[in-house]
Design a protein around this motif. Structure first.
Motif, mmCIF file in Angstrom:
data_model
loop_
_atom_site.group_PDB
_atom_site.id
_atom_site.type_symbol
_atom_site.label_atom_id
_atom_site.label_comp_id
_atom_site.label_asym_id
_atom_site.label_seq_id
_atom_site.Cartn_x
_atom_site.Cartn_y
_atom_site.Cartn_z
ATOM 1 N N UNK A 1 -10.027 -1.623 9.771
ATOM 2 C CA UNK A 1 -9.902 -2.865 10.288
ATOM 3 C C UNK A 1 -11.377 -3.266 10.604
ATOM 4 N N UNK A 2 -12.351 -2.650 11.116
ATOM 5 C CA UNK A 2 -13.502 -3.098 11.208
ATOM 6 C C UNK A 2 -14.189 -3.719 9.880
ATOM 7 N N UNK A 3 -13.893 -3.244 8.799
ATOM 8 C CA UNK A 3 -14.600 -3.673 7.435
ATOM 9 C C UNK A 3 -13.912 -5.095 7.205
ATOM 10 N N UNK A 4 -12.511 -5.044 7.298
ATOM 11 C CA UNK A 4 -11.652 -6.177 7.162
ATOM 12 C C UNK A 4 -12.235 -7.471 8.080
ATOM 13 N N UNK A 5 -12.263 -7.205 9.065
ATOM 14 C CA UNK A 5 -12.384 -8.220 10.183
ATOM 15 C C UNK A 5 -13.969 -8.708 9.886
ATOM 16 N N UNK A 6 -14.802 -7.838 9.467
ATOM 17 C CA UNK A 6 -16.139 -7.942 9.267
ATOM 18 C C UNK A 6 -16.281 -9.150 8.095
ATOM 19 N N UNK A 7 -15.471 -8.663 6.699
ATOM 20 C CA UNK A 7 -15.679 -9.449 5.670
ATOM 21 C C UNK A 7 -15.125 -10.678 5.713
ATOM 22 N N UNK B 1 -0.992 8.533 3.366
ATOM 23 C CA UNK B 1 -1.874 9.051 2.428
ATOM 24 C C UNK B 1 -3.312 8.549 2.764
ATOM 25 N N UNK B 2 -4.648 9.007 2.382
ATOM 26 C CA UNK B 2 -5.788 8.495 2.993
ATOM 27 C C UNK B 2 -6.626 7.991 1.839
ATOM 28 N N UNK B 3 -5.949 7.871 0.633
ATOM 29 C CA UNK B 3 -6.804 7.438 -0.488
ATOM 30 C C UNK B 3 -7.547 5.921 -0.253
ATOM 31 N N UNK B 4 -7.120 5.120 0.585
ATOM 32 C CA UNK B 4 -7.642 4.153 1.050
ATOM 33 C C UNK B 4 -8.744 4.208 1.776
ATOM 34 N N UNK B 5 -8.801 5.178 2.504
ATOM 35 C CA UNK B 5 -10.000 5.537 2.948
ATOM 36 C C UNK B 5 -11.156 6.535 2.116
ATOM 37 N N UNK C 1 -4.820 -5.139 4.472
ATOM 38 C CA UNK C 1 -4.596 -3.545 5.112
ATOM 39 C C UNK C 1 -3.213 -3.101 4.862
ATOM 40 N N UNK C 2 -3.274 -1.620 4.528
ATOM 41 C CA UNK C 2 -1.932 -1.165 3.983
ATOM 42 C C UNK C 2 -1.551 -0.351 5.377
ATOM 43 N N UNK C 3 -0.469 -0.822 5.887
ATOM 44 C CA UNK C 3 0.367 -0.180 6.962
ATOM 45 C C UNK C 3 1.086 1.012 6.470
ATOM 46 N N UNK C 4 1.527 1.651 7.547
ATOM 47 C CA UNK C 4 2.282 2.849 7.460
ATOM 48 C C UNK C 4 3.952 2.264 6.987
ATOM 49 N N UNK C 5 4.453 3.056 5.906
ATOM 50 C CA UNK C 5 5.795 2.601 5.375
ATOM 51 C C UNK C 5 6.769 2.436 6.377
ATOM 52 N N UNK C 6 7.416 1.338 6.743
ATOM 53 C CA UNK C 6 8.438 1.284 7.916
ATOM 54 C C UNK C 6 9.841 2.165 7.291
ATOM 55 N N UNK C 7 10.586 2.661 8.277
ATOM 56 C CA UNK C 7 11.710 3.406 7.984
ATOM 57 C C UNK C 7 12.685 2.726 7.125
ATOM 58 N N UNK C 8 12.946 1.383 7.573
ATOM 59 C CA UNK C 8 13.948 0.633 7.065
ATOM 60 C C UNK C 8 13.555 0.374 5.389
ATOM 61 N N UNK C 9 12.360 0.347 5.015
ATOM 62 C CA UNK C 9 12.041 0.102 3.628
ATOM 63 C C UNK C 9 12.319 1.227 2.882
ATOM 64 N N UNK C 10 12.042 2.602 3.312
ATOM 65 C CA UNK C 10 12.447 3.582 2.497
ATOM 66 C C UNK C 10 13.833 4.135 2.424
ATOM 67 N N UNK C 11 14.513 3.531 3.353
ATOM 68 C CA UNK C 11 15.770 3.411 3.537
ATOM 69 C C UNK C 11 16.422 2.701 2.466
ATOM 70 N N UNK C 12 15.912 1.255 2.250
ATOM 71 C CA UNK C 12 16.440 0.506 1.019
ATOM 72 C C UNK C 12 16.167 1.062 -0.379
ATOM 73 N N UNK C 13 14.925 1.872 -0.230
ATOM 74 C CA UNK C 13 14.539 2.054 -1.609
ATOM 75 C C UNK C 13 15.390 3.479 -1.953
#
Ligand SMILES: *Cc1c(COP(=O)(O)O)cnc(C)c1O
Length: 365
Positions: free
Chosen positions: A123-129, A334-338, A19-31
């Motif tokens: 998550x429904x598709x992931x749990x199923x698979x 971004x909703x490309x994963x959907x 699953x691709x989660x939302x980007x954490x604030x700390x991560x963007x701060x580091x980048x």
């Protein structure tokens, strides 16, 4: 010689993408080292936690050497009183995500299937698979669940149907009559999950409360969470309401201490803080109007949403726009994963966060 463990993994896991989660604030701060970053990417409550929940956690800290109450007695008692159900109908989860997995673990395996909607929660598709079962993705209607088509998709091996109401990431909802007709039309042997993660935000009087339908439909299971309107996403606690029989099955596959002591105590406190819930709702309604007005001013279409987020059509360049918003210090989803490459999902924030997002969006468009 090293071993190719992929070949040895459970067959469903072999083809699984995390699953691709939302980007954490700390991560963007580091980048990027930006001074000001706002995150409107994971439908979190922008108010900060209920002060009552924080105080309850502080009081509980002295006891964290102890395991939590495996049965969550106090939280179940508080929920049962509020929902007017029996504690035996409740199963607690490490977020409702846990419950999505647990119900899959109970009912799914090879030669079974689960049905969900094309733009249903990922998550429904992931749990199923992960359970080696077949996922049946039913084409959406107007971005939402096509319940008639979902009922028609039920086949011999179908054990589960997952419905998010309202749905994430589209914000669409199914009405009461439509839902009841669907529940009447599926075989009693198919378990229907209504995932009500955003239900506390909904003000539409036609919106169904699936808990009130449990008496009529023994195959119904309702999931709720403390992660959204109750503002406790970081603590991980959600719950399922069902018949005691289905609760017993979920309880068999649950890890014994799946909800931490801090999460249990904070959830009881948050549940008792009606004023916080009211503030969350009001902030959400105002913020939704602010984002809608902003989109209209920019000439952008959006999917009308009953949740705490708005999914905006920004055109074929949404992935690029997402990246440019990051440069501006704004994290959205971004909703490309959907398979929605033209859309960005934006969580409702504080008024100043919504304004900051709209300004940044105007600049990058
Ligand atoms: C956010 C969300 C959940 C809940 O997540 P948890 O934090 O695990 O409780 C469940 N279903 C949907 C549709 C969601 O959007």
């Amino acid at each position: 010689m090293s071993c190719d463990f992929i070949e040895l993994a459970n067959r469903g896991v072999q083809g699984l993408h995390p699953y691709q989660a939302g980007k954490p604030i700390d991560e963007l701060q580091r980048e990027l080292g930006l001074a000001h970053i706002i995150k409107l990417a994971s439908n979190e409550n922008p108010l900060g936690p209920s002060p009552a929940a924080v105080a309850a956690c502080q009081a509980e800290l002295a006891d964290i050497t102890r395991y939590p109450d495996s049965n969550g007695f106090e939280l179940k008692a508080a929920l049962a009183a509020q929902l007017q159900i029996s504690p035996a109908q409740l199963t607690l989860g490490n977020g409702s995500n846990d419950l999505i997995d647990l119900i899959a673990k109970v009912f799914l395996g090879p030669d079974t299937s689960a049905i969900f909607s094309q733009y249903g929660f990922a998550i429904y598709a992931l749990a199923t698979q992960a359970c080696n079962a077949r996922g049946i993705s039913v084409p959406a209607r107007d971005w939402g669940h096509d319940l008639a088509a979902m009922a028609a998709a039920v086949e011999e091996g179908t054990r589960l149907v997952y419905i998010a109401n309202p749905n994430n990431p589209t914000g669409t909802a199914v009405g009461r009559d439509e839902l009841v007709a669907f529940l009447r039309s599926v075989p009693a042997s198919v378990v229907v999950v209504i995932d009500e993660a955003y239900t506390e935000y909904v003000i539409d009087p036609d919106f169904p409360n699936a808990v009130s339908l449990l008496d009529q439909f023994p195959n119904l299971v309702v999931f709720r969470t403390f992660s959204k309107a109750y503002g406790l996403a970081g603590l991980r606690v959600g719950y399922s309401v069902s018949s005691p029989h289905l609760a017993d099955l979920l309880n068999r596959v649950r890890a014994p201490f799946n909800v931490s002591s801090l999460a249990l105590t904070a959830a009881v406190a948050a549940l008792g803080d009606q004023a916080y819930l009211e503030r969350s709702r009001q902030l959400n309604q105002d913020g939704m109007q602010q984002l809608i007005k902003g989109c209209e001013a920019l000439g952008l279409a959006f999917i009308p949403s009953l949740g705490n987020f708005l999914t905006i059509e920004v055109g074929h360049d949404a992935g690029n726009l997402y990246q440019r918003l990051l440069q501006e210090g704004v994290i959205v989803r971004p909703l490309a994963p959907y398979q929605m490459p033209n859309h960005l999902r934006v969580s409702i924030g504080l008024p100043e966060e919504n304004a900051f997002f709209l300004d940044a969006l105007k600049r990058v468009l």
